[in-house]
Design an enzyme around this catalytic site. Structure first.
Site, PDB file in Angstrom:
ATOM      1  N   GLU A 135       0.847  -1.319  -0.123  1.00 46.63           N
ATOM      2  CA  GLU A 135       0.104   0.105   0.128  1.00 46.63           C
ATOM      3  C   GLU A 135       1.029   1.126  -0.077  1.00 46.63           C
ATOM      4  O   GLU A 135       0.650   2.330  -0.568  1.00 46.63           O
ATOM      5  CB  GLU A 135      -1.016  -0.175   1.413  1.00 46.63           C
ATOM      6  CG  GLU A 135      -1.755  -1.276   1.154  1.00 46.63           C
ATOM      7  CD  GLU A 135      -2.858  -1.243  -0.140  1.00 46.63           C
ATOM      8  OE1 GLU A 135      -2.945  -0.131  -0.621  1.00 46.63           O
ATOM      9  OE2 GLU A 135      -2.999  -2.512  -0.373  1.00 46.63           O
ATOM     10  N   ASP A 151       3.948  -4.372  -6.403  1.00 47.25           N
ATOM     11  CA  ASP A 151       4.732  -5.568  -5.564  1.00 47.25           C
ATOM     12  C   ASP A 151       6.095  -5.463  -5.742  1.00 47.25           C
ATOM     13  O   ASP A 151       6.592  -5.810  -4.698  1.00 47.25           O
ATOM     14  CB  ASP A 151       4.007  -6.780  -6.562  1.00 47.25           C
ATOM     15  CG  ASP A 151       2.630  -7.135  -6.378  1.00 47.25           C
ATOM     16  OD1 ASP A 151       1.934  -6.706  -5.410  1.00 47.25           O
ATOM     17  OD2 ASP A 151       2.183  -7.971  -7.310  1.00 47.25           O
TER      18      ASP A 151
END
Length: 495
Positions: A148, A217
């Site tokens: 996040e 990611d």
């Protein structure tokens, strides 16, 4: 509250809190890399154009704060200072390895069993309590937060606007709104809202979304590893989420906005293999926080007792965590002697751990020994004077002892340190009222309502203050200035 992440900070996340706060109100709270990999191009922020218009940094902050006020009003959020402090510290630790994410975050923790975490423009980080319960290790939990933070550092919302020449803002506002629907109505209503939003996004935009997830990611993995966590934690967490969706009629909220594919899991596993295996030891901080969440999710204290007793007799991800959870459950069941028996070995091993000190103080207070509880927390504060959980719990004990004035003094200092923390304002208003400090009562209530976007109630509090304290020119001037601020907030508080 606002978290300031100091890039030089690499503190351990060993802070925690008490339970039993008023559940009738929705309250929030509320590391520079030293590896060469962190300098690669995946960390560089792509250009979003000279005039990002609505996607500018200022607009992102406005949008984020507007959304946060709306979210607080509609979604039950935790006021547990132990949980809040632990998560803030972990965010600081991770953000120090991703400085592009910014140095200020607003954390909101929803009381929701569903698995979810999200980032909202303007430095908003949201976490469901279900994520703590589901992630069995601190590394798994940290992998989601790192992901996040990457969305924030790469300004994926702003880049989405740029790529669609401003059209993305409509989709973004709708998606933020559907997150609230999912958290309140949950289930089919929330899923339908998100799916309807996504259905309106053109194919090219969906490709950008997949690209952003892959970028998050990659950067999240770098952040996770440089913060000292097991590189396989991210793939493990993704795999668990994917398995959870197979055995549930409704997929976790996280998967609705962050689709986890076999390719993403494989990519995470492949990246993890590029790094030396650095299995991080179990984190006592996380184990205790996780058990605290599991305890609160049980419907009754006795059900929680049964849960933790079963874990200790059978399989437990953390024996210390299960023991702590059992001590909390026994205390809530008013079985103070048994709670003391369970807690004592833990406290002897970790005499300075805030969560355990507070648990002992709870037992002291339950045994009608409030002076001992006060002395215990007072001593702890001399060693850790900035500990948020200690301060909150100490004011609660002072209130129990009818020392409202002293509690108000502490909370008045705390609200200056945490001006965006609704719970501090709420607690301050309650105790100021009990202390007969009506001026502080009105001021604190006004600020609390502002943070929830209830501008009518805030204006009423300020107008009452002006009527009652008209001869106090300084306070009246401050109140009138806040009324002007509210007018501006009314105009700008739109998604």
């Amino acid at each position: 509250m606002v978290i300031t992440a100091n890039a030089a900070t690499n503190a351990q996340t060993n802070k925690v809190e008490p339970d039993g706060l008023n559940k009738s109100t929705a309250q929030n709270s509320t590391i520079v890399t030293n590896k060469a990999e962190a300098a690669n191009t995946s960390n560089q922020l792509p250009s979003i154009g000279q005039d990002a218009s609505a996607a500018s940094t200022a607009e992102e902050k406005r949008l984020g704060q507007t959304w946060l006020r709306l979210y607080r009003r509609q979604v039950p959020v935790t006021s547990d200072p132990i949980l809040i402090e632990y998560t803030e510290d972990l965010l600081k630790r991770l953000a120090a390895h991703n400085p592009a994410a910014g140095d200020e975050f607003s954390l909101v923790i929803a009381r929701n069993k569903n698995i979810n975490a999200f980032a909202v423009p303007g430095g908003i980080i949201g976490v469901n309590t279900g994520l703590y319960a589901y992630a069995q290790t601190e590394g798994q939990f940290a992998s989601v937060l790192s992901h996040e933070l990457a969305h924030l550092s790469q300004r994926h919302y702003a880049r989405g606007v740029e790529q669609q020449k401003g059209q993305r803002l409509i989709g973004m506002a709708a998606l933020l709104g559907s997150l609230i629907v999912a958290a309140t109505g949950g289930g089919e209503a929330g899923i339908a809202a998100i799916q309807a939003t996504q259905a309106g996004i053109i194919d090219q935009q969906l490709r950008f979304s997949r690209s952003f997830e892959e970028e998050a990611d990659r950067l999240g993995m770098t952040t996770l590893i440089n913060a000292g966590f097991d590189p396989h934690s991210m793939a493990d967490m993704f795999g668990q989420m994917q398995r959870a969706s197979r055995f549930s009629a409704e997929p976790p909220e996280f998967l609705l906005t962050h689709p986890v594919t076999a390719r993403r899991i494989a990519d995470a596993e492949n990246r993890a293999r590029e790094y030396p295996n650095q299995q991080s030891p179990s984190s006592l901080d996380y184990d205790l926080v996780r058990s605290r969440v599991l305890f609160k999710q049980e419907e009754t204290p006795q059900q929680a007792v049964n849960r933790f007793e079963s874990e200790l007799k059978g399989f437990s991800p953390s024996e210390k965590g299960s023991r702590y959870g059992l001590a909390l459950a026994l205390t809530a069941s008013k079985e103070f002697d048994r709670a003391q028996e369970v807690l004592t070995p833990l406290l002897e091993q970790h005499p300075n751990h805030p969560a355990l000190i507070i648990a002992q103080a709870d037992i002291d207070a339950g045994n009608n020994n409030t002076p001992a509880a006060l002395s215990r927390i007072r001593d702890a504060l001399t060693k850790k004077p900035d500990n948020y959980a200690f301060k909150i719990y100490y004011t609660r004990l002072l209130a129990t002892n009818n020392e409202y004035g002293n509690a108000v003094k502490i909370l008045d200092e705390l609200r200056q340190q945490r001006p965006q923390d609704p719970f501090v304002w709420y607690h301050l208003a309650e105790l100021a009222g009990l202390a007969g400090d009506i001026l502080t009562l009105h001021k604190a209530r006004a600020e609390y309502f502002i943070l929830y976007g209830d501008f009518d109630s805030s204006e009423n509090q300020l107008n009452n203050l002006i009527k009652k304290f008209g001869d106090n020119k300084n306070e009246v001037a401050i109140a009138k200035k806040r009324l002007e601020d509210i007018k501006v907030l009314r105009k700008t508080s739109k998604l």
